[in-house]
Scaffold this active site. Structure first.
Site, PDB file in Angstrom:
ATOM      1  N   SER A 196       0.937  -1.421   0.080  1.00  0.00           N
ATOM      2  CA  SER A 196       0.013   0.063   0.049  1.00  0.00           C
ATOM      3  C   SER A 196       0.987   1.354   0.036  1.00  0.00           C
ATOM      4  O   SER A 196       1.693   1.553  -0.971  1.00  0.00           O
ATOM      5  CB  SER A 196      -0.962  -0.006   1.120  1.00  0.00           C
ATOM      6  OG  SER A 196      -1.990   0.962   1.118  1.00  0.00           O
ATOM      7  N   HIS A 250      -9.017   1.160  -0.080  1.00  0.00           N
ATOM      8  CA  HIS A 250      -8.797   0.114  -0.975  1.00  0.00           C
ATOM      9  C   HIS A 250     -10.204  -0.477  -1.169  1.00  0.00           C
ATOM     10  O   HIS A 250     -10.373  -1.480  -1.293  1.00  0.00           O
ATOM     11  CB  HIS A 250      -7.836  -0.664  -0.656  1.00  0.00           C
ATOM     12  CG  HIS A 250      -6.353  -0.363  -0.344  1.00  0.00           C
ATOM     13  ND1 HIS A 250      -5.610   0.061  -1.475  1.00  0.00           N
ATOM     14  CD2 HIS A 250      -5.746  -0.246   0.760  1.00  0.00           C
ATOM     15  CE1 HIS A 250      -4.560   0.525  -1.053  1.00  0.00           C
ATOM     16  NE2 HIS A 250      -4.816   0.424   0.277  1.00  0.00           N
TER      17      HIS A 250
END
Length: 782
Positions: free
Chosen positions: A87, A191
């Site tokens: 990430s 996300h």
């Protein structure tokens, strides 16, 4: 081989980076100046207790990761083969690979963190101790259809993201079933599609920066594959709403030969890697036997029965014919058709080619100078070896234009063409095919020019499966366009070794049914192979209606050697049409298309399939054909009808349209056609009505305000695709990329075939969903 990896949010702790700030005080000061606060003080002491707040966490982790890499590089040099980050850690990996400098990285993560921190009403929960299949079953059991698996951290640790209320209900659902779960301290559904507002703002922010391609391979969270050229900003934007595919990323690195993972800036993802490495991986499907070179009927080399999702990636490369993949130099038996007027753009062709699929440049209605510019762009991006195709469209009323296109293809040394709308073998097409023939060492013909023919009628397929007509070859030799040696070789090979059977589709269509057409075409192929004794086999592809994995699986089960998609590609980032059209297409369903007359074959009554929802074009186009059928000239039209056409259809007088048409014919050197139209009122009416078709197509390409007149060629496959991806990261077109769609369709098809094989011996399988690719404490919220 070594890979450097960087942690994401969740790896922060008070006191982190102390030795790094001492070693690189200038960098720490630079970061503090950009951020507007004392970063070392935040990391070391956190006096205001904000280090765990997203907008502070992300810049802190990036700076610590970047400085950790600076020290590692000073001690070890550029000894890493690959980089990856979880990430937020992906920004550290990209900086380490030279995609942007330190100051740019700080600015990017500062903005990203601020935008993600503003997200409200969402939540995330880590689910521990269950694999992906079990988690999917739990979500389905509770009807949690709005939730997204946001992080695939390990085979048995996943993070689910969605609105806070539903996440709370999921916690209860899991606890009742004795499944361990941990609620993460975040305010947003990171996300997941709920982050789209932040994503859109971040995309606009990125436009002010130049982001380079990484100099070392960086594995992208959104794809679990290395960043391709030209996609850095795009994939960073996608990452905000796309799941983190960490397990798959690590598996890919292991498959590439990485045996040493070095974590910089933390210790969290290193533990995840250890768990991934030690967890058993499903055994890969056995590869199919290699096809013989003289095999008359190449069979689909599909996956072994029952491959699980983890094997789908490999199985997808084995779908279809190995003969087709080998001779065209492809990884996948997958092609995307050359859509009209450059909708199949150079950007689309490049993306597909880099993924090992066949992209075909759309050329119909495009000036030659633009085609040549597109070819230069493609070759500059792909180099000399990666294959791609160019659409070669038949011109039934303009053989000179067809010959000019053949000359362009020969001059530009185009090796693969998609032959569209041909109903007979014309001199221009035969010339292109024959000029690419030479005799091999064993005396058999070698084909350097490949023709991938699109057919929907048996008589046309039969012509492509036969050698070039003797009369056409003799004429080309007589006119000095072809030497006798190549003409003789052309009599020993079919016009096309690769023939795409086009069922009902967007654009030009005969409305064929694939389950009727494919068996008939197989028999024609058998007859042609037997009659002519070709040394190289003919392959049959299937197009039309391919919008879901089930449809693609059905194509391969029908015996297709490859598949060719169309409609699903025109609603993607790479498609060369207007954003206005893409906005309309992303929401259509399977019933939102209709048949209308084809502008280029108007008088013949040929049909195209077009968008119906939100436009008047199909109704108006059919009205024009009705008028053409009932009247012998414009002067016979009733006054009220003529007024209607001028006010609502053409938005100008018919006389003005005719003047535009005359000017166009003169500019193309078609003086004989102009003379015939001047003398024939019926032909003149047809040409005037044809103007409407060219005009409405251009309106749609440009995205002008007159949306009711948009002519958009598309088929119901796009509607089925839209339904398949609803509620996923592909729901909006700005998240759709042609290469990703191709891979997901193929992987889904492979999984579906395996599931069906298992289902024949047990319960029927669930329909495949486009699960986004994306996992000891729960980590990686952002």
């Amino acid at each position: 081989m070594k890979a450097l990896i960087f942690p994401g949010q969740g790896a922060q702790f008070r006191g982190m980076g102390r030795d790094l700030f001492d070693a690189y005080p200038e960098a720490a000061e630079q970061a503090s100046d950009i951020l507007g606060y004392d970063l070392p003080r935040l990391c070391l002491h956190d006096p205001h207790r904000v280090l765990n707040d997203t907008e502070y966490t992300q810049p802190a982790l990036f700076v610590v990761g970047a400085l950790a890499h600076r020290r590692w590089r000073e001690e070890n040099g550029d000894a890493a083969g690959y980089l990856a980050g979880h990430s937020l850690g992906e920004y550290c990996a990209l900086h380490a690979a030279g995609a942007f400098d330190f100051a740019t990285g700080v600015r990017l993560v500062q903005r990203r963190g601020a935008l993600m921190a503003r997200a409200r009403g969402g939540g995330m929960v880590a689910v521990v101790g269950v694999d992906g299949d079990r988690l999917a079953a739990l979500l389905a059991e509770g009807a949690f259809t709005t939730l997204t698996v946001a992080n695939h951290n390990t085979p048995t640790q996943h993070v689910v993201s969605g609105d806070a209320e539903t996440i709370g209900a999921l916690e209860t659902h899991l606890e009742d079933r004795k499944v361990r779960c941990v609620r993460l301290k975040v305010s947003g559904a990171f996300h997941s599609p709920l982050m789209r507002p932040a994503q859109e703002e971040f995309a606009a922010f990125l436009r002010d920066f130049r982001l380079d391609d990484p100099r070392l391979p960086v594995i992208a969270n959104a794809t679990a594959r290395p960043y391709p050229a030209g996609r850095t900003a795009d994939l960073l934007t996608r990452q905000i709403t796309s799941p983190v595919r960490w397990t798959e990323s690590v598996h890919h690195l292991l498959d590439l030969g990485v045996n040493d993972f070095v974590e910089l800036g933390g210790t969290v993802v290193g533990r995840l890697v250890d768990q991934i490495r030690t967890a058993p991986r499903p055994a890969p499907a056995a590869p199919p036997p290699a096809p013989r070179a003289d095999e008359a009927q190449p069979r689909p080399a599909g996956p072994a029965p029952g491959p699980r999702a983890a094997d789908a990636a490999r199985a997808a490369t084995e779908l279809g014919s190995a003969v087709f993949r080998r001779r065209l130099g492809l990884r996948y038996a997958y092609a995307a058709g050359g859509m009209y007027r450059g909708i199949a753009s150079p950007r689309m062709v490049i993306a597909l080619a880099r993924r090992g699929m066949l992209g075909i440049l759309g050329t119909g209605g495009t000036p030659h100078r633009e085609i040549e510019e597109g070819l230069r762009t493609i070759r500059a991006a792909l180099g000399p070896d990666r294959p791609f195709g160019v659409n070669f469209l038949a011109h039934h009323d303009d053989p000179a234009a067809e010959r000019a296109m053949a000359d362009l293809l020969l001059r530009q040394d185009v090796r693969i063409v998609e032959a569209s709308a041909f109903i007979r073998m014309t001199p221009a097409l035969v010339l292109y095919r024959a000029r690419g023939l030479r005799r091999g060492p064993d005396g058999t013909p070698v084909c350097d020019h490949r023709v991938v023919a699109k057919v929907s009628r048996p008589e046309v397929a039969r012509a492509f499966m036969a050698p070039a007509p003797d009369a056409v070859l003799d004429r080309l030799v007589r006119d000095g366009d072809l030497d006798a040696h190549r003409a003789e070789l052309a009599r020993q090979v079919p016009m096309s070794h690769d023939i795409t059977v086009e069922a009902d589709s967007g654009g030009h269509t005969d409305g064929g049914i694939s389950t009727v057409m494919m068996p008939a075409m197989h028999r024609l192929r058998q007859e042609a192979q037997h009659r002519h004794g070709y040394a190289e086999p003919i392959c049959l592809g299937l197009a039309g209606g391919l919008g879901t994995p089930e449809a693609v699986a059905a194509a391969f089960m029908l015996g297709a050697d490859y598949v060719l998609t169309g409609s699903v590609n025109q609603c993607t980032v790479e498609a060369g049409t207007s954003d206005a059209v893409k906005d309309m297409l992303q929401d259509i369903d399977i019933h939102d298309t209709e048949y209308a007359p084809a502008g280029d074959m108007f008088e013949m009554g040929a049909k195209v399939q077009v968008l119906r929802k939100g436009v008047f074009f199909p109704t108006r186009a059919n009205k024009l054909f009705s008028l053409y059928s009932h009247y012998d000239g414009l002067d016979e039209l009733p006054a009220r009808t003529r007024d209607l056409l001028e006010r609502t259809y053409f938005r100008r007088t018919l006389d003005e349209v005719w003047e535009d048409t005359r000017a166009h014919l003169r500019s193309r050197g078609r003086h004989d056609d102009l003379a015939r139209a001047e003398a024939n009122p019926k032909l003149r009416m047809a040409l005037v009505f044809r103007w409407y078709f060219a005009h409405t197509a251009q309106l749609a390409l440009n995205g002008r305000d007159d949306r009711t007149n948009y002519q958009v060629h598309t088929g119901p496959a796009l509607g089925s695709f839209n339904q398949w991806v609803k509620g996923t990261d592909l729901e909006r077109w700005r998240e759709r990329h042609v290469d990703d769609i191709g891979v997901r369709l193929l992987e889904g098809a492979a999984e579906h075939i395996g599931a069906m094989c298992r289902g024949w011996h047990g319960p029927a399988p669930a329909a495949p969903r486009p699960v986004p690719r994306t996992e000891p404490a729960p980590t990686g919220a952002a």
